[in-house]
Design a protein around this motif. Sequence first.
Motif, PDB file in Angstrom:
ATOM      1  N   LEU A 331      -1.230  -7.161  10.464  1.00  0.00           N
ATOM      2  CA  LEU A 331      -2.646  -6.998  10.825  1.00  0.00           C
ATOM      3  C   LEU A 331      -3.244  -5.720  10.247  1.00  0.00           C
ATOM      4  N   ARG A 332      -2.369  -4.738   9.936  1.00  0.00           N
ATOM      5  CA  ARG A 332      -2.898  -3.401   9.621  1.00  0.00           C
ATOM      6  C   ARG A 332      -2.619  -2.953   8.187  1.00  0.00           C
ATOM      7  N   VAL A 333      -1.942  -3.790   7.403  1.00  0.00           N
ATOM      8  CA  VAL A 333      -1.531  -3.343   6.065  1.00  0.00           C
ATOM      9  C   VAL A 333      -2.458  -3.889   4.988  1.00  0.00           C
ATOM     10  N   LEU A 334      -2.755  -3.021   4.033  1.00  0.00           N
ATOM     11  CA  LEU A 334      -3.665  -3.372   2.937  1.00  0.00           C
ATOM     12  C   LEU A 334      -3.071  -2.862   1.625  1.00  0.00           C
ATOM     13  N   ALA A 335      -2.995  -3.752   0.631  1.00  0.00           N
ATOM     14  CA  ALA A 335      -2.536  -3.331  -0.703  1.00  0.00           C
ATOM     15  C   ALA A 335      -3.751  -2.849  -1.488  1.00  0.00           C
ATOM     16  N   LEU A 336      -3.704  -1.590  -1.914  1.00  0.00           N
ATOM     17  CA  LEU A 336      -4.798  -1.019  -2.709  1.00  0.00           C
ATOM     18  C   LEU A 336      -4.606  -1.401  -4.176  1.00  0.00           C
ATOM     19  N   PRO A 337      -5.680  -1.389  -4.954  1.00  0.00           N
ATOM     20  CA  PRO A 337      -5.560  -1.755  -6.372  1.00  0.00           C
ATOM     21  C   PRO A 337      -4.504  -0.899  -7.076  1.00  0.00           C
ATOM     22  N   LEU A 338      -3.661  -1.556  -7.854  1.00  0.00           N
ATOM     23  CA  LEU A 338      -2.631  -0.829  -8.613  1.00  0.00           C
ATOM     24  C   LEU A 338      -2.276  -1.647  -9.842  1.00  0.00           C
TER      25      LEU A 338
END
Length: 367
Positions: A331-338
């Motif tokens: 619910l709380r994890v987000l992959a940032l652009p990489l």
Amino acid sequence: MINVTKSYLPDLEEYNRYLEGIWERVHLTNDGPLLRELESQLKEYLGVRHLKFCTNGTVVLQMALKALDITKEVITTPFSYVATTNAILWEGCTPVFADIRPDDYCIDPDKIEPLITENTQAIMATHVYGNACRVEQIQAIADKYGLKVIYDAAHTFGATYNGRSILSYGDLSTCSFHATKVFHTVEGGCIVTDSDEMAQKLHFYRSFGHRNDDYYSIGINAKNSEFHAAMGLCNLPKVPSLIAARKQVFSWYDTRLDFENITRPTLTPGVDYNYAYYPVVFESEAKLLQVVDALKRNEILPRRYFYPSLNTLPFVAHLAQPCPVSEDIALRVLALPLYPDLPESDVDRICQIVNETVSANVASIEQ
Ligand SMILES: *Cc1c(COP(=O)(O)O)cnc(C)c1O
């Protein structure tokens, strides 16, 4: 627009040279020379004994279950891409979800043993974000109960654990070479094994179970083409420099994000990392959604990855296997652009938006 990933493309001329060869030979698929060359280069790069290049990273998971005669319960992780659970269900097996470790989000070996029943036949775990599972502990449990170990190593290309490719662990290990991964062949994947016998079996599985008029076993069509192999041959030599460029982007994030209200998964000691993803974990889903909104307003598209926790998928809900750690992290994890050529100025901007949104939240809650 900044997406969470951007596929690397080689020089068009380089790819064209391979195409000219394909046009000369008119050998488009079915164990072609480019496929054989790619397999041999991949084996050397990864330092593994057998590797079969296939059509994607999902069918190889299905082939792994089939090759090991798994038909009943498979202990698996709820924190993975949906393909891991789908493969188990597609093969008619039952997934049994063991919760994840709260620090690195890989399957928690301590949660595996209590779930073992007389029907348990295998453990299928994912090396999350390019980090390694606790492979020794998992192998010890497998040895004790006579279980097979399959690793979904889709994220781990180019990463090593204790000096060996992470793909070399387990009875069978699979990788995805999808366009979004660290190394790609547009669509593609592979399955890796140390066993000569297993490699022979997988070789026949990949092409309908037969060679000419000799029919050996059940099979599927998981053959990949010369066009995909050509993309792999162009991209493989670039992997070390692509990983180095990812590492640079990583360090920009590491130094610019404000970690007071953000956490990150840890790495297993002994891992030499491939910088596959940059996940950040916020204090709550509400904060994550605010960050996603703020980034979207600036045409930046992060990805909720992995989300949802696989034990909560509608088609396994009837199994009712709670995994509180995985459900909470998902619910709380987000992959940032990489991706390798993400400019420093874009990372700056992303970090500024994330930091501002997170601290604005804190201020409004405190009021
Ligand atoms: C990408 C991915 C897959 C699926 O691979 P495809 O090549 O897209 O079929 C499976 N498992 C994980 C963990 C992945 O990241």
